[in-house]
Structure formats: structure tokens, C-alpha cells
Scaffold this active site. Structure first.
Site, PDB file in Angstrom:
ATOM      1  NE  ARG A  59      -8.110  14.186   3.979  1.00 31.18           N
ATOM      2  CZ  ARG A  59      -7.319  13.591   3.090  1.00 31.18           C
ATOM      3  NH1 ARG A  59      -6.496  14.308   2.357  1.00 31.18           N
ATOM      4  NH2 ARG A  59      -7.340  12.288   2.931  1.00 31.18           N
ATOM      5  CD  GLU A  96      -8.517  -2.515  -2.693  1.00 28.09           C
ATOM      6  OE1 GLU A  96      -8.635  -1.307  -2.414  1.00 28.09           O
ATOM      7  OE2 GLU A  96      -9.265  -3.118  -3.484  1.00 28.09           O
TER       8      GLU A  96
END
Ligand code: AMP
Length: 172
Positions: A59, A96
Site C-alpha cells: 500500500r 513480533e
């Protein structure tokens, strides 16, 4: 009067449970909203000497290319591994859970080029930080990092710890 930010759609549990995905596609689909969003994204940089926008797949390509045209400068893609055809520089960065990798064409910009790094959403900040590091490795001077939407509650700004200004058009 409505604002482009009203067009952002929350999609719960995408791409996995407990994530609320900020979907910007309705902003892009609306001529007025897209124009307004791009004008706001461009505004802080209009007086700044810049050579290119660096946009992060995928994006960041849409916003980055539109922003580059808005500012009348070039556009350079930072991509997922194996997508760029010529010689690349690669950067691995921690997520993460696990890690990811980004690439830039080694000859994308001349040394010292002044660039603005852009993505759509700032979540943990790992992706934007990696793109900034990659741009620097390529020899660019990173003048700023910008996103359309900052998820402020995730605290990426507190962990930014970089002299490059971090700017968001909208924060949740
Ligand atoms: P991060 O590296 O954690 O800052 O994640 C940023 C990247 O993941 C960006 O390229 C975003 O497009 C995407 N992303 C992460 N979280 C979200 C979210 N809640 N909504 C939309 N996109 C997200």
C-alpha cells in the site's frame, strides 16, 4: 462536511483474530477523499527539498507513487524479497513473531539523494524503521518518514528514537 478519514474502514479480526485492520481502500476509491488525503500527506513537505519518495510494498506503493507525483519528484519501491529484478540491497528485521525482509535496488538513487519514506499504516513501526535503514544503506539521506494512519496506542512513536521526523496525517 465529511473528511477523508471517515472513509477508512475498520475490519475486525483481519488478517488474524484481535487485529482491527485499517482498510484504506475506500479512501482510494473516492476521488475527493483520495485527493484530500494526498494533499494532507503532501502538505508538510511542500517547502522541503526532496529527490524521491520511497514507498513500502504494497500500500506504500499506491500512496508513495501518488505522493511523488503530488510533489513532482521520483518514486522508488522497497519490496518483499525476490521481486526486484536488478541487484538489490537486503535488510532483515524482527517482527513480533519471527522476521521479515525488505529489498531496494542497489542503484535506485544517487548517493546523498534526499528522500521521504512512506507507508500507509504505522503499527509497531518495524516496517517503516526497516525501510528507513534500507534507504540509508543505499546512501540516501532520509529527510522524513510519513504515514497516512498512525496507530498511536501501539507506541511506535515512543520507540522511534531516530533524528528523522516521523509524521502522520491521522492518528488513532
Ligand atoms: P508495523 O511494521 O507493525 O508498523 O506494521 C506496518 C505494516 O503492516 C504496514 O505496512 C501496514 O500496512 C500493515 N499493518 C499493520 N497493522 C495494521 C492495521 N491494524 N491495519 C492496517 N494495516 C496494518
Amino acid at each position: 462536511m465529511s473528511h477523508w478519514s471517515d472513509l477508512i474502514r475498520d475490519v475486525p479480526d483481519f488478517p488474524k483474530p484481535d487485529i482491527v485492520f485499517k482498510d484504506i481502500t475506500p479512501v482510494l476509491a473516492d476521488a475527493g477523499g483520495f485527493a484530500e488525503a494526498m494533499a494532507e500527506l503532501a502538505e508538510p513537505w511542500r517547502g522541503t527539498a526532496l529527490d524521491a519518495v520511497i514507498g513500502v510494498e504494497s500500500r506504500g506503493f499506491i500512496l508513495g507513487a501518488a505522493l511523488a507525483r503530488e510533489l513532482d519528484i521520483g518514486f522508488v519501491p522497497v519490496r518483499k524479497p525476490g521481486k526486484l529484478p536488478a541487484r538489490t540491497l537486503t535488510l532483515d528485521y524482527a517482527l513480533e513473531y519471527g522476521s521479515d525482509r525488505l529489498e531496494i535496488h542497489a542503484d535506485a538513487l544517487p548517493a546523498g539523494a534526499r528522500v521521504l519514506v512512506i507507508d500507509d499504516v504505522l503499527a509497531t513501526g518495524g516496517t517503516l524503521r526497516a525501510a528507513v535503514a534500507l534507504a540509508r544503506r543505499q546512501g540516501a539521506e532520509v529527510v522524513g518518514a510519513a504515514v497516512l494512519v498512525e496507530l498511536a496506542f501501539l507506541g511506535a512513536r515512543e520507540r522511534w528514537n531516530d533524528p528523522t521526523p516521523l509524521w502522520s496525517a491521522l492518528a488513532f
